[in-house]
Design a protein around this motif. Structure first.
Motif, mmCIF file in Angstrom:
data_model
loop_
_atom_site.group_PDB
_atom_site.id
_atom_site.type_symbol
_atom_site.label_atom_id
_atom_site.label_comp_id
_atom_site.label_asym_id
_atom_site.label_seq_id
_atom_site.Cartn_x
_atom_site.Cartn_y
_atom_site.Cartn_z
ATOM 1 N N CYS A 4 0.799 -1.170 -0.072
ATOM 2 C CA CYS A 4 0.040 0.037 -0.112
ATOM 3 C C CYS A 4 0.875 1.412 -0.010
ATOM 4 C CB CYS A 4 -0.881 -0.141 1.397
ATOM 5 S SG CYS A 4 -1.659 1.505 1.504
ATOM 6 N N CYS A 7 0.075 2.921 3.973
ATOM 7 C CA CYS A 7 0.626 2.331 5.185
ATOM 8 C C CYS A 7 1.800 1.235 4.868
ATOM 9 C CB CYS A 7 -0.514 1.615 5.800
ATOM 10 S SG CYS A 7 -1.481 0.231 4.912
ATOM 11 N N CYS A 29 -4.788 0.167 0.465
ATOM 12 C CA CYS A 29 -5.259 -0.814 0.698
ATOM 13 C C CYS A 29 -6.780 -0.666 1.289
ATOM 14 C CB CYS A 29 -4.716 -1.614 1.874
ATOM 15 S SG CYS A 29 -4.563 -0.790 3.444
ATOM 16 N N CYS A 32 -6.930 1.988 4.021
ATOM 17 C CA CYS A 32 -6.514 3.463 3.762
ATOM 18 C C CYS A 32 -7.406 3.850 2.718
ATOM 19 C CB CYS A 32 -5.195 3.438 3.033
ATOM 20 S SG CYS A 32 -3.910 2.871 4.146
HETATM 21 ZN ZN LIG Z 1 -2.982 1.143 3.408
#
Ligand SMILES: [Zn+2]
Length: 51
Positions: A4, A7, A29, A32
């Motif tokens: 991602c 994150c 992801c 997020c």
């Molecule tokens: Zn993420």
């Protein structure tokens, strides 16, 4: 597995999104995405799935 962009967690499915904070496309992801999707100027550009 890919990371991602926000994150850096590895996952197989990412969402291609932009918002006021991310003016270039990013892949994020699901978790997020739920944050970015509430930001101003959010736009969705597809889903990346790895086999
Ligand atoms: Zn993420």
């Amino acid at each position: 597995m890919k990371k991602c962009d926000l994150c850096h967690e590895q996952d197989k499915i990412h969402y291609r999104v932009k918002s006021i904070l991310y003016t270039d496309w990013i892949f994020c992801c699901k978790e997020c995405w739920s944050v970015v999707s509430r930001q101003y100027n959010y736009s969705y550009g597809g889903t990346r799935k790895l086999k």
